[in-house]
Design a protein around this motif. Sequence first.
Motif, PDB file in Angstrom:
ATOM      1  N   ILE A 153      42.253  -1.539  31.123  1.00  0.00           N
ATOM      2  CA  ILE A 153      41.658  -0.685  30.099  1.00  0.00           C
ATOM      3  C   ILE A 153      42.774   0.023  29.351  1.00  0.00           C
ATOM      4  O   ILE A 153      43.601   0.702  29.956  1.00  0.00           O
ATOM      5  CB  ILE A 153      40.724   0.373  30.723  1.00  0.00           C
ATOM      6  CG1 ILE A 153      39.648  -0.303  31.579  1.00  0.00           C
ATOM      7  CG2 ILE A 153      40.089   1.231  29.636  1.00  0.00           C
ATOM      8  CD1 ILE A 153      38.894   0.658  32.473  1.00  0.00           C
ATOM      9  N   ARG A 154      42.804  -0.172  28.045  1.00  0.00           N
ATOM     10  CA  ARG A 154      43.730   0.573  27.187  1.00  0.00           C
ATOM     11  C   ARG A 154      42.902   1.577  26.406  1.00  0.00           C
ATOM     12  O   ARG A 154      41.789   1.289  25.998  1.00  0.00           O
ATOM     13  CB  ARG A 154      44.441  -0.377  26.214  1.00  0.00           C
ATOM     14  CG  ARG A 154      45.337  -1.331  26.910  1.00  0.00           C
ATOM     15  CD  ARG A 154      46.187  -2.221  26.001  1.00  0.00           C
ATOM     16  NE  ARG A 154      45.862  -2.319  24.610  1.00  0.00           N
ATOM     17  CZ  ARG A 154      45.585  -3.482  24.002  1.00  0.00           C
ATOM     18  NH1 ARG A 154      45.555  -4.614  24.665  1.00  0.00           N
ATOM     19  NH2 ARG A 154      45.355  -3.508  22.712  1.00  0.00           N
ATOM     20  N   GLU A 155      43.464   2.750  26.181  1.00  0.00           N
ATOM     21  CA  GLU A 155      42.736   3.789  25.463  1.00  0.00           C
ATOM     22  C   GLU A 155      43.463   4.179  24.189  1.00  0.00           C
ATOM     23  O   GLU A 155      44.691   4.195  24.150  1.00  0.00           O
ATOM     24  CB  GLU A 155      42.558   5.023  26.352  1.00  0.00           C
ATOM     25  CG  GLU A 155      41.711   4.772  27.574  1.00  0.00           C
ATOM     26  CD  GLU A 155      41.478   6.025  28.408  1.00  0.00           C
ATOM     27  OE1 GLU A 155      41.721   7.152  27.898  1.00  0.00           O
ATOM     28  OE2 GLU A 155      41.046   5.886  29.555  1.00  0.00           O
ATOM     29  N   SER A 156      42.669   4.488  23.159  1.00  0.00           N
ATOM     30  CA  SER A 156      43.186   5.028  21.905  1.00  0.00           C
ATOM     31  C   SER A 156      42.279   6.168  21.478  1.00  0.00           C
ATOM     32  O   SER A 156      41.072   6.130  21.726  1.00  0.00           O
ATOM     33  CB  SER A 156      43.199   3.958  20.804  1.00  0.00           C
ATOM     34  OG  SER A 156      44.135   2.961  21.088  1.00  0.00           O
ATOM     35  N   ALA A 157      42.883   7.180  20.817  1.00  0.00           N
ATOM     36  CA  ALA A 157      42.123   8.364  20.421  1.00  0.00           C
ATOM     37  C   ALA A 157      41.484   8.251  19.039  1.00  0.00           C
ATOM     38  O   ALA A 157      40.691   9.104  18.664  1.00  0.00           O
ATOM     39  CB  ALA A 157      43.021   9.602  20.465  1.00  0.00           C
ATOM     40  N   ASP A 158      41.808   7.207  18.279  1.00  0.00           N
ATOM     41  CA  ASP A 158      41.199   7.029  16.956  1.00  0.00           C
ATOM     42  C   ASP A 158      41.391   5.589  16.494  1.00  0.00           C
ATOM     43  O   ASP A 158      42.127   4.816  17.106  1.00  0.00           O
ATOM     44  CB  ASP A 158      41.773   8.012  15.935  1.00  0.00           C
ATOM     45  CG  ASP A 158      43.263   7.833  15.723  1.00  0.00           C
ATOM     46  OD1 ASP A 158      43.668   6.770  15.205  1.00  0.00           O
ATOM     47  OD2 ASP A 158      44.017   8.756  16.069  1.00  0.00           O
ATOM     48  N   GLY A 159      40.700   5.243  15.406  1.00  0.00           N
ATOM     49  CA  GLY A 159      40.741   3.883  14.887  1.00  0.00           C
ATOM     50  C   GLY A 159      42.115   3.436  14.433  1.00  0.00           C
ATOM     51  O   GLY A 159      42.487   2.269  14.604  1.00  0.00           O
TER      52      GLY A 159
ATOM     53  N   ALA B 181      45.099   4.379  15.651  1.00  0.00           N
ATOM     54  CA  ALA B 181      45.884   4.060  16.853  1.00  0.00           C
ATOM     55  C   ALA B 181      45.384   2.768  17.492  1.00  0.00           C
ATOM     56  O   ALA B 181      46.171   1.972  18.011  1.00  0.00           O
ATOM     57  CB  ALA B 181      45.815   5.216  17.844  1.00  0.00           C
ATOM     58  N   ALA B 182      44.083   2.543  17.451  1.00  0.00           N
ATOM     59  CA  ALA B 182      43.505   1.321  18.020  1.00  0.00           C
ATOM     60  C   ALA B 182      43.970   0.088  17.253  1.00  0.00           C
ATOM     61  O   ALA B 182      44.283  -0.941  17.856  1.00  0.00           O
ATOM     62  CB  ALA B 182      41.983   1.409  18.014  1.00  0.00           C
ATOM     63  N   LEU B 183      44.017   0.184  15.935  1.00  0.00           N
ATOM     64  CA  LEU B 183      44.499  -0.952  15.132  1.00  0.00           C
ATOM     65  C   LEU B 183      45.949  -1.271  15.469  1.00  0.00           C
ATOM     66  O   LEU B 183      46.320  -2.440  15.623  1.00  0.00           O
ATOM     67  CB  LEU B 183      44.350  -0.653  13.639  1.00  0.00           C
ATOM     68  CG  LEU B 183      42.927  -0.691  13.101  1.00  0.00           C
ATOM     69  CD1 LEU B 183      42.884  -0.143  11.686  1.00  0.00           C
ATOM     70  CD2 LEU B 183      42.371  -2.109  13.154  1.00  0.00           C
TER      71      LEU B 183
ATOM     72  N   PRO C 195      46.690  -8.094  21.693  1.00  0.00           N
ATOM     73  CA  PRO C 195      45.244  -8.288  21.532  1.00  0.00           C
ATOM     74  C   PRO C 195      44.478  -7.900  22.793  1.00  0.00           C
ATOM     75  O   PRO C 195      45.067  -7.711  23.859  1.00  0.00           O
ATOM     76  CB  PRO C 195      45.107  -9.787  21.249  1.00  0.00           C
ATOM     77  CG  PRO C 195      46.376 -10.407  21.678  1.00  0.00           C
ATOM     78  CD  PRO C 195      47.426  -9.342  21.705  1.00  0.00           C
ATOM     79  N   CYS C 196      43.176  -7.786  22.656  1.00  0.00           N
ATOM     80  CA  CYS C 196      42.311  -7.506  23.800  1.00  0.00           C
ATOM     81  C   CYS C 196      41.109  -8.437  23.727  1.00  0.00           C
ATOM     82  O   CYS C 196      40.934  -9.169  22.749  1.00  0.00           O
ATOM     83  CB  CYS C 196      41.896  -6.034  23.822  1.00  0.00           C
ATOM     84  SG  CYS C 196      40.792  -5.547  22.490  1.00  0.00           S
TER      85      CYS C 196
ATOM     86  N   PHE D 160      37.084   0.840  11.311  1.00  0.00           N
ATOM     87  CA  PHE D 160      37.854   0.038  12.265  1.00  0.00           C
ATOM     88  C   PHE D 160      37.260  -1.371  12.351  1.00  0.00           C
ATOM     89  O   PHE D 160      37.964  -2.370  12.262  1.00  0.00           O
ATOM     90  CB  PHE D 160      37.842   0.708  13.648  1.00  0.00           C
ATOM     91  CG  PHE D 160      38.359  -0.162  14.753  1.00  0.00           C
ATOM     92  CD1 PHE D 160      39.718  -0.256  15.013  1.00  0.00           C
ATOM     93  CD2 PHE D 160      37.479  -0.902  15.546  1.00  0.00           C
ATOM     94  CE1 PHE D 160      40.200  -1.064  16.034  1.00  0.00           C
ATOM     95  CE2 PHE D 160      37.945  -1.707  16.565  1.00  0.00           C
ATOM     96  CZ  PHE D 160      39.312  -1.792  16.815  1.00  0.00           C
ATOM     97  N   THR D 161      35.938  -1.431  12.515  1.00  0.00           N
ATOM     98  CA  THR D 161      35.263  -2.723  12.619  1.00  0.00           C
ATOM     99  C   THR D 161      35.465  -3.540  11.351  1.00  0.00           C
ATOM    100  O   THR D 161      35.791  -4.735  11.401  1.00  0.00           O
ATOM    101  CB  THR D 161      33.756  -2.524  12.889  1.00  0.00           C
ATOM    102  OG1 THR D 161      33.612  -1.770  14.092  1.00  0.00           O
ATOM    103  CG2 THR D 161      33.029  -3.841  13.008  1.00  0.00           C
TER     104      THR D 161
END
Length: 170
Positions: free
Chosen positions: A34-40, A42-44, A51-52, A69-70
């Motif tokens: 599990i990787r975590e990001s606090a916002d879109g 950072a997730a990008l 990749p995930c 993000f989507t």
Amino acid sequence: MADLKSLEILLVDDNKQFRSMTSAILKAAGCRNIRESADGAAALKSLQERPCDLAIVDYKMSPIDGVEFTRLVRNSTGDLDTFLPIIMMTGHSARLKVMAARDAGVTEFVTKPFTAKALLDRIHAVIHNPRPFIRTEGYFGPDRRRKQLPGYTGPMRRKSDQEDVLYISE
């Protein structure tokens, strides 16, 4: 769900406590990556670096929310997997919000607060019953129609039914 052990999941939520709770649910179900990001945003960046297999994203975040993000993932022409299963989680379940998420290309939707079963059911759906992806002039993502009745010969009710729609699989 033994099949969660090998999945790489990106969990995106601006609320640290909610990320911790969701992560605990995933770990209890067998998920180990599990990787975590606090916002879109950072997730990008995280997706560009590695990749995930599945992203679980909150609806309302800043500077990039879950819908944007989507949309950015689905319309990527670069390093991002445009077929990435994306589960949207939110406390904002008004019809317009759900429709915006669906129209951006979200694969599944779960409303906060949710039960572990509800989240795991959505994960199970994207893994074991993936919907085909379609591309039209204004949309790319999972088929938004939930029911595909085999052998249906009745009238076509949607404008898109009259157009050529390209079905895409991975």
